[in-house]
Structure formats: C-alpha cells, structure tokens
Design a protein around this motif. Structure first.
Motif, PDB file in Angstrom:
ATOM      1  N   GLN A  57       0.836  -1.202   0.000  1.00 43.66           N
ATOM      2  CA  GLN A  57       0.000   0.000   0.000  1.00 43.66           C
ATOM      3  C   GLN A  57       0.873   1.255   0.000  1.00 43.66           C
ATOM      4  OE1 GLN A  57      -3.270   0.228  -0.351  1.00 43.66           O
ATOM      5  NE2 GLN A  57      -3.538  -1.992  -0.426  1.00 43.66           N
ATOM      6  N   THR A  58       2.004   1.197   0.667  1.00 43.54           N
ATOM      7  CA  THR A  58       2.937   2.331   0.661  1.00 43.54           C
ATOM      8  C   THR A  58       3.499   2.554  -0.735  1.00 43.54           C
ATOM      9  OG1 THR A  58       3.528   1.859   2.956  1.00 43.54           O
ATOM     10  CG2 THR A  58       5.023   3.274   1.712  1.00 43.54           C
ATOM     11  N   VAL A  59       3.854   1.463  -1.409  1.00 46.87           N
ATOM     12  CA  VAL A  59       4.355   1.576  -2.783  1.00 46.87           C
ATOM     13  C   VAL A  59       3.317   2.256  -3.669  1.00 46.87           C
ATOM     14  CG1 VAL A  59       5.039   0.283  -4.835  1.00 46.87           C
ATOM     15  CG2 VAL A  59       5.885  -0.407  -2.589  1.00 46.87           C
ATOM     16  N   MET A  60       2.064   1.829  -3.554  1.00 48.89           N
ATOM     17  CA  MET A  60       0.999   2.417  -4.370  1.00 48.89           C
ATOM     18  C   MET A  60       0.864   3.909  -4.066  1.00 48.89           C
ATOM     19  SD  MET A  60      -2.794   0.905  -5.074  1.00 48.89           S
ATOM     20  CE  MET A  60      -3.332   1.015  -3.370  1.00 48.89           C
ATOM     21  N   ALA A  61       0.974   4.281  -2.787  1.00 50.83           N
ATOM     22  CA  ALA A  61       0.876   5.692  -2.414  1.00 50.83           C
ATOM     23  C   ALA A  61       2.033   6.493  -3.010  1.00 50.83           C
ATOM     24  CB  ALA A  61       0.874   5.823  -0.889  1.00 50.83           C
ATOM     25  N   VAL A  62       3.240   5.908  -3.007  1.00 51.40           N
ATOM     26  CA  VAL A  62       4.412   6.568  -3.578  1.00 51.40           C
ATOM     27  C   VAL A  62       4.209   6.849  -5.064  1.00 51.40           C
ATOM     28  CG1 VAL A  62       6.831   6.184  -4.226  1.00 51.40           C
ATOM     29  CG2 VAL A  62       6.080   5.714  -1.891  1.00 51.40           C
ATOM     30  N   ILE A  63       3.709   5.866  -5.794  1.00 48.67           N
ATOM     31  CA  ILE A  63       3.513   6.024  -7.239  1.00 48.67           C
ATOM     32  C   ILE A  63       2.416   7.045  -7.510  1.00 48.67           C
ATOM     33  CG2 ILE A  63       2.925   4.835  -9.375  1.00 48.67           C
ATOM     34  CD1 ILE A  63       5.690   4.118  -8.111  1.00 48.67           C
ATOM     35  N   GLN A  64       1.312   6.948  -6.761  1.00 48.80           N
ATOM     36  CA  GLN A  64       0.207   7.878  -6.974  1.00 48.80           C
ATOM     37  C   GLN A  64       0.597   9.311  -6.619  1.00 48.80           C
ATOM     38  OE1 GLN A  64      -2.858   6.019  -4.595  1.00 48.80           O
ATOM     39  NE2 GLN A  64      -3.573   4.742  -6.290  1.00 48.80           N
ATOM     40  N   TYR A  65       1.471   9.461  -5.645  1.00 50.58           N
ATOM     41  CA  TYR A  65       1.940  10.781  -5.234  1.00 50.58           C
ATOM     42  C   TYR A  65       2.862  11.385  -6.285  1.00 50.58           C
ATOM     43  CZ  TYR A  65       3.558  14.394  -1.959  1.00 50.58           C
ATOM     44  OH  TYR A  65       3.834  15.583  -1.325  1.00 50.58           O
ATOM     45  N   GLY A  66       3.444  10.530  -7.117  1.00 53.77           N
ATOM     46  CA  GLY A  66       4.374  11.008  -8.146  1.00 53.77           C
ATOM     47  C   GLY A  66       5.786  11.181  -7.648  1.00 53.77           C
ATOM     48  N   LEU A  67       6.120  10.514  -6.548  1.00 51.68           N
ATOM     49  CA  LEU A  67       7.467  10.613  -5.999  1.00 51.68           C
ATOM     50  C   LEU A  67       8.439   9.898  -6.943  1.00 51.68           C
ATOM     51  CD1 LEU A  67       8.774  11.751  -3.383  1.00 51.68           C
ATOM     52  CD2 LEU A  67       8.664   9.433  -2.463  1.00 51.68           C
ATOM     53  N   PRO A  68       9.473  10.579  -7.461  1.00 46.51           N
ATOM     54  CA  PRO A  68      10.336   9.980  -8.491  1.00 46.51           C
ATOM     55  C   PRO A  68      11.430   9.083  -7.915  1.00 46.51           C
ATOM     56  CG  PRO A  68      11.037  12.225  -8.110  1.00 46.51           C
ATOM     57  CD  PRO A  68       9.824  12.004  -7.224  1.00 46.51           C
ATOM     58  N   VAL A  69      11.029   8.022  -7.207  1.00 47.02           N
ATOM     59  CA  VAL A  69      12.019   7.097  -6.650  1.00 47.02           C
ATOM     60  C   VAL A  69      12.752   6.395  -7.793  1.00 47.02           C
ATOM     61  CG1 VAL A  69      10.885   6.674  -4.444  1.00 47.02           C
ATOM     62  CG2 VAL A  69      10.240   5.313  -6.445  1.00 47.02           C
ATOM     63  N   ALA A  70      14.043   6.143  -7.599  1.00 48.64           N
ATOM     64  CA  ALA A  70      14.819   5.414  -8.605  1.00 48.64           C
ATOM     65  C   ALA A  70      14.658   3.913  -8.436  1.00 48.64           C
ATOM     66  CB  ALA A  70      16.290   5.797  -8.499  1.00 48.64           C
ATOM     67  N   ARG A  71      14.591   3.459  -7.180  1.00 50.51           N
ATOM     68  CA  ARG A  71      14.380   2.043  -6.886  1.00 50.51           C
ATOM     69  C   ARG A  71      13.440   1.939  -5.701  1.00 50.51           C
ATOM     70  NH1 ARG A  71      20.269  -1.019  -7.141  1.00 50.51           N
ATOM     71  NH2 ARG A  71      21.490   0.662  -8.055  1.00 50.51           N
ATOM     72  N   ILE A  72      12.580   0.927  -5.730  1.00 46.38           N
ATOM     73  CA  ILE A  72      11.753   0.613  -4.565  1.00 46.38           C
ATOM     74  C   ILE A  72      11.496  -0.886  -4.581  1.00 46.38           C
ATOM     75  CG2 ILE A  72       9.639   1.320  -5.775  1.00 46.38           C
ATOM     76  CD1 ILE A  72       8.591   2.193  -2.938  1.00 46.38           C
ATOM     77  N   GLY A 110       7.879  -1.044  -7.458  1.00 43.80           N
ATOM     78  CA  GLY A 110       7.452   0.190  -8.100  1.00 43.80           C
ATOM     79  C   GLY A 110       6.760  -0.006  -9.425  1.00 43.80           C
ATOM     80  N   ASP A 111       6.957  -1.155 -10.081  1.00 40.61           N
ATOM     81  CA  ASP A 111       6.233  -1.418 -11.324  1.00 40.61           C
ATOM     82  C   ASP A 111       5.394  -2.692 -11.248  1.00 40.61           C
ATOM     83  OD1 ASP A 111       8.354  -3.204 -11.449  1.00 40.61           O
ATOM     84  OD2 ASP A 111       9.387  -2.130 -13.052  1.00 40.61           O
ATOM     85  N   GLY A 112       5.122  -3.176 -10.031  1.00 44.07           N
ATOM     86  CA  GLY A 112       4.217  -4.310  -9.861  1.00 44.07           C
ATOM     87  C   GLY A 112       4.810  -5.659 -10.186  1.00 44.07           C
TER      88      GLY A 112
END
Length: 468
Positions: A243-258, A382-384
């Motif tokens: 759920q945190t990963v989904m929130a990160v992606i929806q927020y648009g946070l430009p993480v390089a790796r997750i 980050g990409d499922g």
C-alpha cells in the motif's frame, strides 16, 4: 528437473555444418560435452538440452557466416550471452549450433554529448558502467545478475531501476541484427525519436533470439546523479508495504528504486549478509537528484510510510552504507539458498498492475503455505513486478510437482488480475503455455506470422516463446 520436449533433429545438416564451421573457426568451435552442457540451460529447473557445438564469434561478419552456413542446411542456431536467463531461453531442443557472444565485448563508441553509446552484445552491464564512470555517465538497467547487454536486449530485461528509468525497450535506440538468412540490418538511427517506418528495434527487443541475432546495440545513457540516497523501512505486513508503494507512485514521488522483500527474505539476509534488520517485510529505496531534491524525496517517503505503519525508517547518502544495502539485495538469491541448504532455487516472476500488488503477493504467500512450499518473495515493487523464489528439494518428486502447481497457479493469477506471466524473465520454454491465455490466439497468431516471415525454416532459437 522439469521435462521439456525434444524437437526433431536434422542430424545430416548438423554434421555437414559442423564440418564447415570447424574448418573456419578451428579451436573456437568446441564440441566437448562439458562446454556444450554449460551452454544448455543451467540456472533453472528445466532439463538441460545441450547444443551440438559452441562457436565463439568475434565479429558481426563471423556471426553472419555461421548463420549463412546453418541456413543453407536448416540447422538451428541459439545465441548465448552469459546464461543468466531463467526460463530455458538458451536450451537447444533440436540440437544445433550455439553462438557464444562473450568475445564480442567491446564498447565501440560513447557519445557523451548525446547521452548514448554503441556496444557489442557481449559487454556486460557492470563492464559498461565501469567504462562510463570517468565520463559521469551510467547505464541504469540493473537486473541483478551481471548479464550481457545482448542478452538483456533479447529478453527485454529490466530490474531494480525500472521504476524511474524504464526497461530495455525504453533504453535501446538501435540494433544491428543478423537475420535468419545471414543478412545484416540496422533497425534505426541514433535519433531519439523517429516516425520512419515500422519500429523494428522494439520488435527485436524481447524476441529472445527467435527473429534475429543481435550483434550491436546503441543504448541511451544517463548522467550520474549529483546526489544519491538509499533507505530502508520495515512494515507489519506485505500488504502495508505494498500500500505504501501504491501511495508513492500515486503521489508522483520519483524514486529510482523501490524493492519489496518479504519476512523470509529479510531473515535469510540477516543470516547471510550479517545484518540486523527487523524480520518483517521491508522496502529498500533509492533516490536520485540534486542534494535538495533527494532530501525532499526522502522526507516525503518517510511521511507516506508512516501513514501505512512503516517503522525503523533509515536513509543514508554515504557510499559505503548504500553499497552495503544494495549488495544485500543482490545477495538475496544466495541468501535464500543458504536459508535451505541443498535446495534448488527456482525463481519465477509475474507482474500485475500496482493496485493489485498487495493482493497478488498476499495470495502467493497463502498459496505457498497451502502447498507446503518455501517461496520467498522479492519484488521490483514500483512497477508491480515480483519474484517468488521456490526453494525445492529436487529429489522429492512430490515437492517438485507442488512447485510446478504453484508456478502455474501464480501465472494464472497474474493474468486474471490484468497482469502478465512474466515481467522480465521472458517466455523461453517455461512460460509458453501461458502466452495465449494472456494475449489471445489472435495476437499470438500475428507473432507466429512475423516469426514465419523472418525465419521460415524456424532455425533461430526454435521451441521458444510461441506454443507448438
């Protein structure tokens, strides 16, 4: 071992071609049992099907010569990089000639101003990044293993950085390819975009050597970021981490790796890499950018993680600590093998829409328990995309059968969720049965038509991707 069918052999043609190629290549044409078996598949539970000979090619012209000779006698050809693929991609079910590309290992050109380079297929990703380091550039695709760039292009590889930098299909600008008749083509120019004709580059990327043999690659490069920060955060459950990963992606946070590691993987890493992480699901992250933006990204992630029960959040920008963290992630496979000594590690991967990641990983954990299997999960969250790495006693036929049942179930689950049976390992032999389920008979029929048009005698890596 999982059994795969042998295909009809052309023994007369193989014998004739071997006579021609031994004369041309001398000691670079090897027919010893051990080297042939090394070039059959060794990193999977699929039965090894060795080629009849291994030839170490040194140039595009030599690859063309080999293919031309094989085409004249309808002899199968399998291209080989480093052999790190996982779905029987380099097996030789009809025998034939394996072309080993490891001696084609030159970085031919670096265009720093254009952020691109041209390499031979035997160059590994680590070797390329070592070559580029002094110019402030790097190639971002990191599948974990030190794979060859030709093999990475052929299987459409991705890995830990894909959430920010994309996969191989996004980072290959052009290819030089030897076709099934021995002719040589270049698929595109170095331009960053083009509307000129069919996109043959992307057709070849991911074709697993079934449409042509890649002999040169023009790659998109990135500038080494001004600042890099790595972080880790523990969670009470895989669902909370997802759920945190989904929130990160929806927020648009430009993480390089997750990256997602389940509790079993963390426990194995603590023992293997001498870490002291809480033995609960873990996210490993990396942030790239300016000093200020990296700090901002890290703080924002901490806020999002806290909302989903994250704890023990720790970020670091020191090179030593970052390298230790990511070395542990890359050691996950070996850590899992040590977790069950004597077991065979069988990694399978699927990819689902990010909104279904928690459901898919949670269901996989439950299914493994039902089948009495150890199946630790690591994922490019980050990409499922996630990997369930079965730890199997290959001498226990019942356990192997349960492992096969799990893999089949997982593929069907991913497809039912609008996902794919393979996010990055490719189809090879292991996933052929799921291609029609995922894409439909019409789509696979178009693929078969393309294959027949480019390789009418089916000599390029036969028995891969397309169903019988």
């Amino acid at each position: 071992m999982v059994q795969v069918a042998d295909l009809p052999r052309n023994d007369t043609g193989i014998a004739t071609v071997l006579g021609v190629l031994k004369q041309q290549f001398g000691d670079r044409c090897q027919t010893g049992t051990s080297i042939r078996e090394q070039h059959g598949h060794t990193t999977t539970w699929i039965r090894n099907q060795a080629p009849d000979a291994v030839i170490f090619a040194g140039s595009t012209q030599e690859v063309s010569d080999i293919v031309t000779a094989c085409a004249a006698h309808k002899v199968p050809i399998i291209a080989y990089g480093t052999g790190t693929s996982l779905e029987g991609n380099v097996n030789a079910p009809a025998g034939g000639i394996c072309i080993d590309m490891t001696q084609m290992d030159m970085v031919l050109e670096v265009n720093a101003g254009d952020l691109d380079c041209r390499v031979q297929p035997g160059v590994t990703r680590e070797a390329l990044n070592t070559h580029l380091r002094d110019q402030g550039l790097f190639f971002p695709i990191d599948p974990g293993a030190n794979a060859s760039l030709g093999g990475m292009a052929a299987t459409r590889a991705s890995g830990t950085n894909a959430v920010r930098y994309g996969t191989m299909k996004d980072n290959v600008l052009s290819l030089e390819v030897v076709l099934a008749d021995g002719s040589i083509i270049r698929t595109a120019s170095r331009a960053r975009k083009s509307s000129a004709g069919y996109d043959l580059t992307r057709l070849m990327v991911g074709s697993e050597g079934t449409l042509g043999i890649i002999t040169e690659i023009t790659l998109r490069l990135q500038g080494i970021p001004e600042a890099i920060s790595a972080a880790s955060c523990s969670f009470p459950s895989v669902s909370a981490a997802s759920q945190t990963v989904m929130a990160v992606i929806q927020y648009g946070l430009p993480v390089a790796r997750i990256e997602l590691l389940d509790a079993t993987v963390v426990k194995a890493l603590n023992a293997y890499s001498k870490l002291s992480l809480p033995e609960t699901p873990l996210l490993l992250l990396e942030f790239h950018g300016s000093e200020a933006s990296v700090v901002e990204q890290s703080e924002t992630f901490g806020m999002l993680a806290d909302e989903h029960g994250g704890s023990g959040y720790h970020a670091t920008s020191t090179t030593e600590e970052r390298n230790k963290l990511w070395q542990a992630r890359h050691d996950a496979y070996w850590a899992m093998l040590a977790y069950r000594p004597g077991a065979k590690g069988v990694a399978t991967d699927v990819c689902v829409p990010i909104s279904r990641l928690a459901d898919a990983v949670g269901a996989a954990e439950i299914k493994a328990q039902e089948l009495r299997l150890i199946a630790p999960v690591v994922g490019h969250a980050g990409d499922g995309n996630f990997h369930a790495s079965l730890l199997l006693d290959m001498d226990d036929a019942d356990e192997v059968a349960r492992g096969q049942q799990f893999v089949s179930w997982l593929n069907d689950l991913a497809i039912s969720m609008g996902g794919t049976c393979t996010g990055e390992h490719g189809i090879g032999q292991g996933k052929r049965a799921y291609l029609v389920k995922e894409l439909g008979a019409g789509t696979v029929g178009v693929m078969a038509a393309i294959k027949h048009a480019l390789d009418p005698d089916n000599i390029l890596n036969p028995g891969k991707i397309l169903p019988n």
